[in-house]
Every structure is written in structure tokens, then in C-alpha cells.
Design a protein around this motif. Sequence first.
Motif, PDB file in Angstrom:
ATOM      1  N   THR B  19       0.862  -1.178   0.000  1.00 19.16           N
ATOM      2  CA  THR B  19       0.000   0.000   0.000  1.00 19.16           C
ATOM      3  C   THR B  19       0.903   1.234   0.000  1.00 19.16           C
ATOM      4  O   THR B  19       1.563   1.544   0.995  1.00 19.16           O
ATOM      5  CB  THR B  19      -0.920   0.015   1.237  1.00 19.16           C
ATOM      6  OG1 THR B  19      -1.653  -1.217   1.243  1.00 19.16           O
ATOM      7  CG2 THR B  19      -1.890   1.176   1.184  1.00 19.16           C
ATOM      8  N   ALA B  20       0.952   1.925  -1.147  1.00 19.06           N
ATOM      9  CA  ALA B  20       1.864   3.072  -1.297  1.00 19.06           C
ATOM     10  C   ALA B  20       1.263   4.333  -0.666  1.00 19.06           C
ATOM     11  O   ALA B  20       1.968   5.113  -0.035  1.00 19.06           O
ATOM     12  CB  ALA B  20       2.164   3.309  -2.766  1.00 19.06           C
ATOM     13  N   THR B  21      -0.029   4.520  -0.846  1.00 17.80           N
ATOM     14  CA  THR B  21      -0.708   5.637  -0.164  1.00 17.80           C
ATOM     15  C   THR B  21      -1.949   5.040   0.519  1.00 17.80           C
ATOM     16  O   THR B  21      -2.709   4.306  -0.106  1.00 17.80           O
ATOM     17  CB  THR B  21      -1.142   6.751  -1.149  1.00 17.80           C
ATOM     18  OG1 THR B  21      -2.033   6.219  -2.100  1.00 17.80           O
ATOM     19  CG2 THR B  21       0.036   7.384  -1.839  1.00 17.80           C
ATOM     20  N   ASP B  22      -2.077   5.389   1.763  1.00 16.09           N
ATOM     21  CA  ASP B  22      -3.100   4.700   2.565  1.00 16.09           C
ATOM     22  C   ASP B  22      -4.112   5.706   3.122  1.00 16.09           C
ATOM     23  O   ASP B  22      -3.849   6.388   4.108  1.00 16.09           O
ATOM     24  CB  ASP B  22      -2.387   3.941   3.704  1.00 16.09           C
ATOM     25  CG  ASP B  22      -3.322   2.987   4.425  1.00 16.09           C
ATOM     26  OD1 ASP B  22      -4.514   2.958   4.070  1.00 16.09           O
ATOM     27  OD2 ASP B  22      -2.853   2.287   5.333  1.00 16.09           O
ATOM     28  N   ASP B  23      -5.218   5.815   2.435  1.00 16.94           N
ATOM     29  CA  ASP B  23      -6.346   6.634   2.903  1.00 16.94           C
ATOM     30  C   ASP B  23      -5.936   8.086   3.198  1.00 16.94           C
ATOM     31  O   ASP B  23      -6.149   8.603   4.298  1.00 16.94           O
ATOM     32  CB  ASP B  23      -6.943   5.977   4.154  1.00 16.94           C
ATOM     33  CG  ASP B  23      -8.352   6.481   4.426  1.00 16.94           C
ATOM     34  OD1 ASP B  23      -9.017   6.929   3.461  1.00 16.94           O
ATOM     35  OD2 ASP B  23      -8.766   6.448   5.592  1.00 16.94           O
ATOM     36  N   ILE B  24      -5.396   8.722   2.192  1.00 13.70           N
ATOM     37  CA  ILE B  24      -4.907  10.101   2.370  1.00 13.70           C
ATOM     38  C   ILE B  24      -6.018  11.093   2.025  1.00 13.70           C
ATOM     39  O   ILE B  24      -6.672  10.980   0.986  1.00 13.70           O
ATOM     40  CB  ILE B  24      -3.675  10.351   1.479  1.00 13.70           C
ATOM     41  CG1 ILE B  24      -2.484   9.522   1.993  1.00 13.70           C
ATOM     42  CG2 ILE B  24      -3.312  11.823   1.411  1.00 13.70           C
ATOM     43  CD1 ILE B  24      -1.261   9.593   1.135  1.00 13.70           C
ATOM     44  N   THR B  25      -6.181  12.064   2.888  1.00 14.68           N
ATOM     45  CA  THR B  25      -7.183  13.111   2.641  1.00 14.68           C
ATOM     46  C   THR B  25      -6.567  14.460   3.004  1.00 14.68           C
ATOM     47  O   THR B  25      -5.995  14.611   4.082  1.00 14.68           O
ATOM     48  CB  THR B  25      -8.442  12.883   3.500  1.00 14.68           C
ATOM     49  OG1 THR B  25      -9.007  11.602   3.150  1.00 14.68           O
ATOM     50  CG2 THR B  25      -9.488  13.963   3.257  1.00 14.68           C
ATOM     51  N   PHE B  26      -6.621  15.406   2.060  1.00 16.06           N
ATOM     52  CA  PHE B  26      -6.166  16.777   2.351  1.00 16.06           C
ATOM     53  C   PHE B  26      -6.700  17.713   1.281  1.00 16.06           C
ATOM     54  O   PHE B  26      -7.168  17.280   0.237  1.00 16.06           O
ATOM     55  CB  PHE B  26      -4.638  16.883   2.468  1.00 16.06           C
ATOM     56  CG  PHE B  26      -3.892  16.598   1.198  1.00 16.06           C
ATOM     57  CD1 PHE B  26      -3.625  17.624   0.288  1.00 16.06           C
ATOM     58  CD2 PHE B  26      -3.434  15.313   0.897  1.00 16.06           C
ATOM     59  CE1 PHE B  26      -2.924  17.352  -0.876  1.00 16.06           C
ATOM     60  CE2 PHE B  26      -2.744  15.059  -0.263  1.00 16.06           C
ATOM     61  CZ  PHE B  26      -2.481  16.078  -1.162  1.00 16.06           C
ATOM     62  N   THR B  27      -6.607  19.001   1.556  1.00 15.13           N
ATOM     63  CA  THR B  27      -7.003  20.011   0.559  1.00 15.13           C
ATOM     64  C   THR B  27      -5.912  21.076   0.491  1.00 15.13           C
ATOM     65  O   THR B  27      -5.252  21.369   1.496  1.00 15.13           O
ATOM     66  CB  THR B  27      -8.341  20.698   0.923  1.00 15.13           C
ATOM     67  OG1 THR B  27      -8.212  21.293   2.207  1.00 15.13           O
ATOM     68  CG2 THR B  27      -9.495  19.728   0.889  1.00 15.13           C
ATOM     69  N   VAL B  28      -5.755  21.654  -0.699  1.00 14.38           N
ATOM     70  CA  VAL B  28      -4.800  22.759  -0.892  1.00 14.38           C
ATOM     71  C   VAL B  28      -5.539  23.857  -1.667  1.00 14.38           C
ATOM     72  O   VAL B  28      -6.003  23.624  -2.789  1.00 14.38           O
ATOM     73  CB  VAL B  28      -3.557  22.297  -1.699  1.00 14.38           C
ATOM     74  CG1 VAL B  28      -2.578  23.460  -1.871  1.00 14.38           C
ATOM     75  CG2 VAL B  28      -2.867  21.117  -1.042  1.00 14.38           C
ATOM     76  N   PRO B  29      -5.662  25.035  -1.082  1.00 15.56           N
ATOM     77  CA  PRO B  29      -6.349  26.134  -1.775  1.00 15.56           C
ATOM     78  C   PRO B  29      -5.548  26.621  -2.971  1.00 15.56           C
ATOM     79  O   PRO B  29      -4.334  26.419  -3.043  1.00 15.56           O
ATOM     80  CB  PRO B  29      -6.443  27.237  -0.716  1.00 15.56           C
ATOM     81  CG  PRO B  29      -6.071  26.610   0.573  1.00 15.56           C
ATOM     82  CD  PRO B  29      -5.230  25.421   0.281  1.00 15.56           C
ATOM     83  N   ASP B  30      -6.213  27.304  -3.924  1.00 19.26           N
ATOM     84  CA  ASP B  30      -5.530  27.837  -5.113  1.00 19.26           C
ATOM     85  C   ASP B  30      -4.421  28.794  -4.708  1.00 19.26           C
ATOM     86  O   ASP B  30      -4.575  29.596  -3.767  1.00 19.26           O
ATOM     87  CB  ASP B  30      -6.539  28.602  -5.998  1.00 19.26           C
ATOM     88  CG  ASP B  30      -7.480  27.637  -6.708  1.00 19.26           C
ATOM     89  OD1 ASP B  30      -7.150  26.441  -6.773  1.00 19.26           O
ATOM     90  OD2 ASP B  30      -8.544  28.091  -7.186  1.00 19.26           O
ATOM     91  N   GLY B  31      -3.319  28.702  -5.440  1.00 19.66           N
ATOM     92  CA  GLY B  31      -2.204  29.635  -5.245  1.00 19.66           C
ATOM     93  C   GLY B  31      -1.316  29.304  -4.075  1.00 19.66           C
ATOM     94  O   GLY B  31      -0.345  30.025  -3.813  1.00 19.66           O
ATOM     95  N   GLN B  32      -1.617  28.245  -3.337  1.00 19.46           N
ATOM     96  CA  GLN B  32      -0.796  27.900  -2.171  1.00 19.46           C
ATOM     97  C   GLN B  32       0.450  27.119  -2.598  1.00 19.46           C
ATOM     98  O   GLN B  32       0.405  26.355  -3.577  1.00 19.46           O
ATOM     99  CB  GLN B  32      -1.595  27.061  -1.183  1.00 19.46           C
ATOM    100  CG  GLN B  32      -0.941  27.040   0.199  1.00 19.46           C
ATOM    101  CD  GLN B  32      -1.853  26.422   1.236  1.00 19.46           C
ATOM    102  OE1 GLN B  32      -2.193  25.245   1.151  1.00 19.46           O
ATOM    103  NE2 GLN B  32      -2.264  27.219   2.210  1.00 19.46           N
ATOM    104  N   PHE B  33       1.547  27.324  -1.862  1.00 18.00           N
ATOM    105  CA  PHE B  33       2.802  26.620  -2.124  1.00 18.00           C
ATOM    106  C   PHE B  33       2.959  25.594  -1.016  1.00 18.00           C
ATOM    107  O   PHE B  33       3.221  25.948   0.131  1.00 18.00           O
ATOM    108  CB  PHE B  33       3.952  27.636  -2.102  1.00 18.00           C
ATOM    109  CG  PHE B  33       5.248  27.114  -2.683  1.00 18.00           C
ATOM    110  CD1 PHE B  33       5.496  25.757  -2.883  1.00 18.00           C
ATOM    111  CD2 PHE B  33       6.250  28.010  -3.044  1.00 18.00           C
ATOM    112  CE1 PHE B  33       6.678  25.307  -3.410  1.00 18.00           C
ATOM    113  CE2 PHE B  33       7.452  27.558  -3.575  1.00 18.00           C
ATOM    114  CZ  PHE B  33       7.663  26.200  -3.760  1.00 18.00           C
ATOM    115  N   ALA B  34       2.759  24.325  -1.360  1.00 16.36           N
ATOM    116  CA  ALA B  34       2.804  23.278  -0.337  1.00 16.36           C
ATOM    117  C   ALA B  34       3.961  22.324  -0.597  1.00 16.36           C
ATOM    118  O   ALA B  34       4.465  22.239  -1.725  1.00 16.36           O
ATOM    119  CB  ALA B  34       1.495  22.504  -0.339  1.00 16.36           C
TER     120      ALA B  34
END
Lengths: 483, 222
Positions: B19-34
Amino acid sequence: MNPVSRGIRNAFRNGVRTTSIVVILGLSIGLSLTMLVAQKAVENKIQSVKSSIGNTVTIAPAGFNPSSQANNALTTSELDKVKSLAHVSSVTETLAGHQSTTGSSTPSFGRFGDSSSGTDSTTTSLSSPITLNANGPGRFFASGGSSDTGTTTFSLPVSFLGTTDPSSVEGTSVTLKTGRAISGTSDTNDALVSDAMAGKNNLSVGSTFTAYNATLTVAGIFTTSNKSVQGTVVLSLPALQRLSGQTGDVTSAIATADTLDNLSSTTAAITSTLGSSADVTSAQEQADNTVKPLNSVKTVSAFSLVGAVVTGAVIILLTMIMVVRERKREIGVVKAIGGSNLRIISEFMVESLTLAVMGAIIGLFIGVIGGQPVTKMLVNNSTASTNSARTSFQRPDGMGGVFSEKISSDTTDTTAPRSFAGRFGQGVQRNGAVKGLSNIKAQIGWGMLLDGFGAAVLIAVIGSALAAGMISKVRPSTVMRAE
Amino acid sequence: MLEVKNLVKKFQSGDSVVTATDDITFTVPDGQFASIVGRSGSGKSTLLSLLGALDKPTSGSIVVGGQDVANMGDHQLISYRGKSIGFVFQNYNLVPSLTALENVMLPMEFAKMPKLERIERAKSLLAEVELEPDQMDRKPGRLSGGQQQRVAIARALANKPKLILADEPTGNLDSATGKMIFDLLHQLSRKENTTIIVVTHDLEIAGKTDRTFKLDDGKLVK
């Protein structure tokens, strides 16, 4: 940059590899084209030979052996039955005879093709215009089995031909230079002689000479470039039958079918009519036998053509597979930034096509330069074995090697003497035809050039098909895994 | 807005499933540098592949600008990658047979932008990333690592994407050049109002981004 220009540019990314591939591909396409040229030339020659032989049927006494004293001649009454057959438009009957020249010793080979009715002891006052080659009479006798190698007074005998169609001798039309034509059915002592014979014997129209213990009159003088015909005196068939004491006998005949379509059925009808007393050979069979060597060349060239095209396709296929494997990462990147499979495959196909077209250009040069010599070599190799195989049965016993050796070894001198053996059967006629086979012209026309380019395109498409499949399977995520 | 919900990616590895990614949840607003940080094998690059539609998730959704990337067909994905995503790779991944200018023009060509417009925009972008005019006609092999990465950034910006994904963009560069490239990315994201997600090992760089996600064994831990 569109896929075409990118594909072309990609073809030159690795100069050394591109050069190597193009050269190998050029050789492959060149070989394909050379074989295509050979095949077309051979096909044309086969058509030409078949159409030149025409719709005739040759009739000879069964098992005719020119050296034998026991041949059974055909008879005019047998041939009258042939004339009455359906689809037989004409029958030309001939009787061959020979006379030794006055003052020469009698050669051991005796009577060339005369009937079996005894030995001609008569001579003619004529001298043959045909001269022997450098081997000379000494060798002639030595090869002929005679112990009389010291004879120096020998000169070639004169051929006599009695025919129902004096306008044509040994299949060659004769052209009257002076005098008049003779009838092939009237029994007179009128004769036609060649200008060479007339010159040799100081004859003119109205002159007389002796043969078969009779006096014959020159009715006309004809011209011909055929050496054997130059040494032949032409009489009407009834006249020679009477003079030689072979009334009703015929040495050979040629029946003509009304159409080529009826040739097979006419041949069968003649065979059925004459039964075992005659050997019946149609022109079709002669043509088939004659072109046998060419058919083997055709087969060889067809296999080579397929082999060369497949080789070319395999070269491109392996090259493109190698290129795709090398550029797998690049393909992934292009897909990652929005490139479609179709677009990428198009570039690779153009690259493959560019290599193939460059190879085709080199191949065309090879084909143009090599087409004729390779075709000649293939035909010569094939006909050479045929010639050597036939030489043995072309030699009449006692006649020696001079004539047959001359015929089989001399492939350029069309005036080589071959009448003696030639009249006895079809061996030498076929040999002559086989000799003509090597005189083959290979030409590359626009159609063939287009075929060459077509083959190059086909090679490129086939060669890049697997590469296209591999490209479509490259996933864009490859670029991340390679990190 | 980038919205990732319950994202799972599993690989078959021999007899076992990874399992390479396991139940990932997130949000990134427009224009954000993450930034995404984590150890090797934590699933950073896999997550980036999924966000960039280079790979399909086993389950979950990725919504970019209201479009669910996970449910797109092949043709839509090609268009999405070409127009909505820009990639910057650690090894630059420029096409070696094309010049710097042509590399930047390539995504615009795929997006069917007219040729003159492509040339103008490519030149403008290369000028923006401070590539000298005489270097624009050079092939990647004749450019330094920093210059190649500038070209890669210009290429990523070519179609004015909503999202730029950068996988270790400074990983092959010396620290000074790496800092310069990072600053350039930061500056462009502000100027173009483009969301940028950078995968990095460098915590110092991650600390300069607006937001940092930490992955551990495929799970989002921060």
C-alpha cells in the motif's frame, strides 16, 4: 514542431547508428529491387519466348536418331491424315538430304539425316560455302572416330532440303534476291540457292549444277544471314523425294494450329492420328522446356525478394524496438506533458519511414546498377547447366565434337554453324533458344521504382508496428519511477 | 482548490500487496505553495504521480478545479495533464533532441496553440526564468543543471496550469542553485496564482512553503 519534422529529425539523432542502419537497409532494399528486376525480366523473356515460338506442332519420326541407318521416315500419306484434322490450318513437310562434294573423300559420318534406304554414293558439283573453324578437318575426323586423320581433301557436304514451303527454310523466311520462287508441290529440277552458295560456285539464275546424278537449274537466289541455310539447296518436296529415291518419305513436318487456344487439342489429335510412328511436340511444350531454366531463376528471385523484404522489415523492427527502449523515459515525459499515443507513434513511424526511404534511395542505386548483371548471372548459371546437360545428346556419333562443341561453347556468335545437328532434332534448336535466353534485358521503369518505394514504406510500417505497440504501453508514470 | 479524499494506491509486488498511499485526505487552496516530506519509500512520489494523473488510484478521489481526476478516461487525462498540470522533475527530463525553446513550446503544441503565439510565450517564459537569449537555441546537453531546471520550470508553466507538481526540483543542484530555483518557483506561484506542490527531503526548503504534509509508510501524519 510537427510530428513529421520531429520524426525526420529524430532519425538523425545518432549519426553512426543511422548510417549503419541506412546502409544495411539499402543493401536489403537493393537486393529486393535487383530480384524484382530479375523476376520482371525473366517474366518478360518467358512471354517473349512463348509468343515467338507460336502455335506450331513439330512432327518427327518416332525415336529419330540422326546417326542411325535404320530410321523410319514419316510418309506423305500419314501426313495427309494430319492435314484433314480439325483446327490444322497448314502442314509443311520437309525431307533432308546431303551430297558429298566432287573430289572429296567420304567422311565416316556418312549420310546426315538421310533416310535409311541405303547409302548415297552420288556427289554434287557444288561446294559448300560453310567453312570449318580453326580446329580444321584433322580434328573433325579425330573426334569423329575415323582413323583417317591424314585426310585433307575433305570438304563439307552440301545440304538439300525438299519442302512444301520453299519460302521458309528451317523456320527462317528466305528473301529472293534474283530469279523466281519455286512451287513446293511441283516435281521439277528447279532449285533455290543462297547468295553465298551462288558466290562460292559462280552460279546465277539459269545456271545448272549436278546432284543425285541429275542436273538441277538455279531458279532463284535468296539472301539469308543464317549460315546453315546458306549451305542448303532448296528443292520442292516431290523433287527431292524423286531424286533421292525416297518417294513418299518425309523427315519432318510442322503443323500449324488455327489458334493458340487450339494448340493443345490439335497436338493431342495429331499424336492420336500418328500413334507410335511419330514424335509430336507442340510449340507450347518446346516453349515450356525452353523456359525451364528461366522458371528456376524466377523461383530463386522470388525467394530472394521475399527474404530481402523480410530482412529489411526485421532490421527496421529491431531498430525501432531498440529506439523505443532507449527513449522509454522520453516517451513517458512527453506523455506526462500532454503528448498522445497517436502523436508519439506518428513521430516514430516518420522516423522509421525516413530510415526506410534513405535505405530505398541507396537500394535504388544498387538495383539500377546491379539489376542487369545479377539477372544475367542468374540466367547464365541456370542455362549453363542446361547447355552442358544437352551437349551429349546433340552429338551424332561419328560426327565428332567440332560442331556440337562449337554450338555449346559459342554463346555470342549467332552465325555459328549448327545446321547439321540442328536439322536432326530439336536439341540444338532448343540450345539456340536457351542461348537466346541469356540475351536478357533487365530494365527498371518508373513502375518498378514506385514498387521499390512501396516496399520501403511497407518495410517501415511493418517494422514500426511492434514499436507502436510498445509505445502505447509506456505509462507516463514511468518518468517518476525512473527518478 | 485541490481536494484529495481517501486516496489509496496499492501495488502488487510478487505475492504481496504494497500500500503506497493509505487513505490520504487533504485540501490545498488555489495559489498555495505546499510541500510533501517523508523518508524514502514513504509514498511521496506515488502521491505526486496520482495528483498529476500519471497513475490511477486504487480508490479515492482527486478533485482539481471541480473535476475528479480519478474518474477521467484516457483522452481526458491526456488533456488534463497537458493543460492543467505542470511537472518539474529532479532530473529535469527535457527532450534531448529539442532546443530549450522547443522544449518549452512542446506542451503548447500538444494544446494546439498557434505557432507564433507558442514562440512568443516560450521566449517570454524563458526570459522570466532568466535564461539568456543565446541559450534558448541550445539543446539540453549544452546547458548546466540549473539552466535545464529553469527550462523545465518554464515548460511546466507553458499552458498556465492550475497545479505544478515538482519532484525534488533541487535534488540534483548545488545548494546555491537549488535555493535560486526554489525562490523562482515561489515567486512564479505568487505571480501566476498557481498551486505548487513540491516533494522534497530538504526540511529547510519545506519550512519555507505555505504548508507541509508529512508522509510515513503511505499515511499522512501531519
